[in-house]
Design a protein around this motif. Structure first.
Motif, PDB file in Angstrom:
ATOM      1  N   ASP A  68      59.731 -58.087 -15.789  1.00  0.00           N
ATOM      2  CA  ASP A  68      59.672 -58.484 -17.187  1.00  0.00           C
ATOM      3  C   ASP A  68      60.742 -59.544 -17.405  1.00  0.00           C
ATOM      4  O   ASP A  68      61.737 -59.586 -16.684  1.00  0.00           O
ATOM      5  N   GLY A  69      60.507 -60.386 -18.395  1.00  0.00           N
ATOM      6  CA  GLY A  69      61.499 -61.407 -18.711  1.00  0.00           C
ATOM      7  C   GLY A  69      62.611 -60.910 -19.596  1.00  0.00           C
ATOM      8  O   GLY A  69      63.647 -61.559 -19.728  1.00  0.00           O
ATOM      9  N   SER A  70      62.405 -59.745 -20.225  1.00  0.00           N
ATOM     10  CA  SER A  70      63.380 -59.196 -21.162  1.00  0.00           C
ATOM     11  C   SER A  70      64.206 -58.101 -20.496  1.00  0.00           C
ATOM     12  O   SER A  70      63.676 -57.049 -20.136  1.00  0.00           O
ATOM     13  N   PRO A  71      65.516 -58.295 -20.365  1.00  0.00           N
ATOM     14  CA  PRO A  71      66.353 -57.237 -19.781  1.00  0.00           C
ATOM     15  C   PRO A  71      66.381 -55.980 -20.637  1.00  0.00           C
ATOM     16  O   PRO A  71      66.513 -54.869 -20.108  1.00  0.00           O
ATOM     17  N   ASN A  72      66.235 -56.129 -21.959  1.00  0.00           N
ATOM     18  CA  ASN A  72      66.215 -54.955 -22.830  1.00  0.00           C
ATOM     19  C   ASN A  72      64.994 -54.096 -22.565  1.00  0.00           C
ATOM     20  O   ASN A  72      65.068 -52.860 -22.550  1.00  0.00           O
ATOM     21  N   MET A  73      63.843 -54.745 -22.359  1.00  0.00           N
ATOM     22  CA  MET A  73      62.628 -53.991 -22.046  1.00  0.00           C
ATOM     23  C   MET A  73      62.741 -53.322 -20.682  1.00  0.00           C
ATOM     24  O   MET A  73      62.333 -52.165 -20.503  1.00  0.00           O
ATOM     25  N   LEU A  74      63.270 -54.016 -19.696  1.00  0.00           N
ATOM     26  CA  LEU A  74      63.407 -53.433 -18.359  1.00  0.00           C
ATOM     27  C   LEU A  74      64.327 -52.214 -18.368  1.00  0.00           C
ATOM     28  O   LEU A  74      64.063 -51.213 -17.690  1.00  0.00           O
ATOM     29  N   ALA A  75      65.413 -52.301 -19.127  1.00  0.00           N
ATOM     30  CA  ALA A  75      66.326 -51.164 -19.211  1.00  0.00           C
ATOM     31  C   ALA A  75      65.632 -49.962 -19.820  1.00  0.00           C
ATOM     32  O   ALA A  75      65.782 -48.824 -19.344  1.00  0.00           O
ATOM     33  N   ARG A  76      64.861 -50.187 -20.882  1.00  0.00           N
ATOM     34  CA  ARG A  76      64.116 -49.097 -21.505  1.00  0.00           C
ATOM     35  C   ARG A  76      63.066 -48.547 -20.551  1.00  0.00           C
ATOM     36  O   ARG A  76      62.865 -47.331 -20.453  1.00  0.00           O
ATOM     37  N   ALA A  77      62.382 -49.423 -19.805  1.00  0.00           N
ATOM     38  CA  ALA A  77      61.356 -48.990 -18.854  1.00  0.00           C
ATOM     39  C   ALA A  77      61.959 -48.111 -17.768  1.00  0.00           C
ATOM     40  O   ALA A  77      61.382 -47.082 -17.385  1.00  0.00           O
ATOM     41  N   PHE A  78      63.107 -48.509 -17.270  1.00  0.00           N
ATOM     42  CA  PHE A  78      63.755 -47.736 -16.202  1.00  0.00           C
ATOM     43  C   PHE A  78      64.100 -46.332 -16.707  1.00  0.00           C
ATOM     44  O   PHE A  78      63.872 -45.338 -16.008  1.00  0.00           O
ATOM     45  N   ARG A  79      64.620 -46.237 -17.938  1.00  0.00           N
ATOM     46  CA  ARG A  79      64.960 -44.928 -18.502  1.00  0.00           C
ATOM     47  C   ARG A  79      63.706 -44.090 -18.729  1.00  0.00           C
ATOM     48  O   ARG A  79      63.698 -42.872 -18.462  1.00  0.00           O
ATOM     49  N   ASN A  80      62.645 -44.726 -19.222  1.00  0.00           N
ATOM     50  CA  ASN A  80      61.392 -43.998 -19.442  1.00  0.00           C
ATOM     51  C   ASN A  80      60.847 -43.420 -18.145  1.00  0.00           C
ATOM     52  O   ASN A  80      60.360 -42.282 -18.107  1.00  0.00           O
ATOM     53  N   ALA A  81      60.896 -44.223 -17.090  1.00  0.00           N
ATOM     54  CA  ALA A  81      60.401 -43.751 -15.789  1.00  0.00           C
ATOM     55  C   ALA A  81      61.254 -42.600 -15.260  1.00  0.00           C
ATOM     56  O   ALA A  81      60.727 -41.587 -14.767  1.00  0.00           O
TER      57      ALA A  81
END
Length: 281
Positions: free
Chosen positions: A96-109
């Motif tokens: 993803d281009g957004s680090p904020n989205m990636l951080a949230r995705a990692f926590r969700n996973a």
């Protein structure tokens, strides 16, 4: 000014659209739109359980039908599709281009006992940031509409094409902007089948041939916006073909019947279709 009004104004300011939000038509601006507060609320817009029920096994079946195992999710967002595919046994890289989205995705996973392999990547330079080749690239969640220039769209499609194996597929979706540009509703029925959250209202704040500006009003009084390019159905299919994809199949709301859906899904195949008749001539 009420507390809700102050909160709404503040959230818009945080997104840095300036005094004339409708003039912001730049690909790179999405970085300022997906601020941390908005990313933290995104799953309330999606509602993972409701979306999983709406989609069913549509994408899983598509990928299996094409023999895909290694998947590059180029618009991971908060990780919904990456996690679903990991749970189904696919080998997934989440970008993803957004680090904020990636951080949230990692926590969700992690909360679902999955480990994401994440990478922050600009689609226009995807092969610089992502190494290896994949059976499938998925670009879902209306994400391709963040590209405002045609050269950016062509470059990104070419990067997807290059990272695919010789018989790979691209799966890309987008809203039915044709209907929106012609004066119709953004969502045909009271509740959509992509954005399934109950405590958020999504509606277009401005629409013209070069911009679809959507407003997201959450039940806690916060308001956010996204500026997107309104992609027409035929235009997307033409670009895919011109970049080199050999066969393109399109679906509407996860069905082959594409009459006036809320969302389109395109499946573009890279495998070269040899024309024996042409070769003989």
């Amino acid at each position: 000014m009420t507390t809700i009004q102050r909160q709404s104004a503040r959230s818009s300011d945080w997104q840095s659209f300036g005094d004339v939000p409708e003039s912001v038509r730049e690909t790179d601006h999405y970085q300022q739109e997906y601020i941390e507060d908005f990313a933290d609320r995104w799953d309330r817009l999606i509602d993972w359980n409701a979306r999983a029920q709406a989609e069913g096994d549509f994408f899983i079946r598509l990928l299996k039908q094409h023999g895909a195992r290694s998947i590059l999710d180029v618009a991971t967002g908060t990780g919904f599709h990456s996690v679903r595919l990991l749970e189904e046994g696919f080998d997934v890289v989440s970008a993803d281009g957004s680090p904020n989205m990636l951080a949230r995705a990692f926590r969700n996973a992690r909360d679902r006992d999955q480990l994401l392999r994440t990478a922050q990547a600009d689609w226009r330079f995807l092969n610089r940031d992502i190494h290896g080749s994949f059976d499938a690239v998925i670009c879902l969640g209306n994400s391709f509409t963040h590209l405002f220039k045609e050269r950016d769209r062509r470059k990104s499609l070419a990067e997807y094409y290059a990272v695919l194996k010789h018989n790979g597929i691209l799966i890309l979706d987008h809203r039915n902007y044709d209907r929106l540009l012609e004066g119709g509703d953004a969502v045909r029925q009271g509740k959509g089948n992509v954005y399934c959250g109950e405590d958020v209202r999504v509606a277009p704040a401005h629409v013209d041939d070069g911009l679809a500006r959507f407003q997201y009003d959450f039940s806690d009084g916060s308001t956010y916006h996204l500026n997107m390019f309104p992609l027409r159905y035929g235009y997307v299919r033409r670009l895919m073909s011109e970049v080199g994809f050999q066969k393109i199949s399109s679906f509407g709301d996860y069905k082959k019947d594409i009459e006036n859906p809320d969302f389109f899904v395109h499946v573009a195949e890279k495998e070269y279709c040899f024309d024996a008749d042409s070769a003989a001539r």
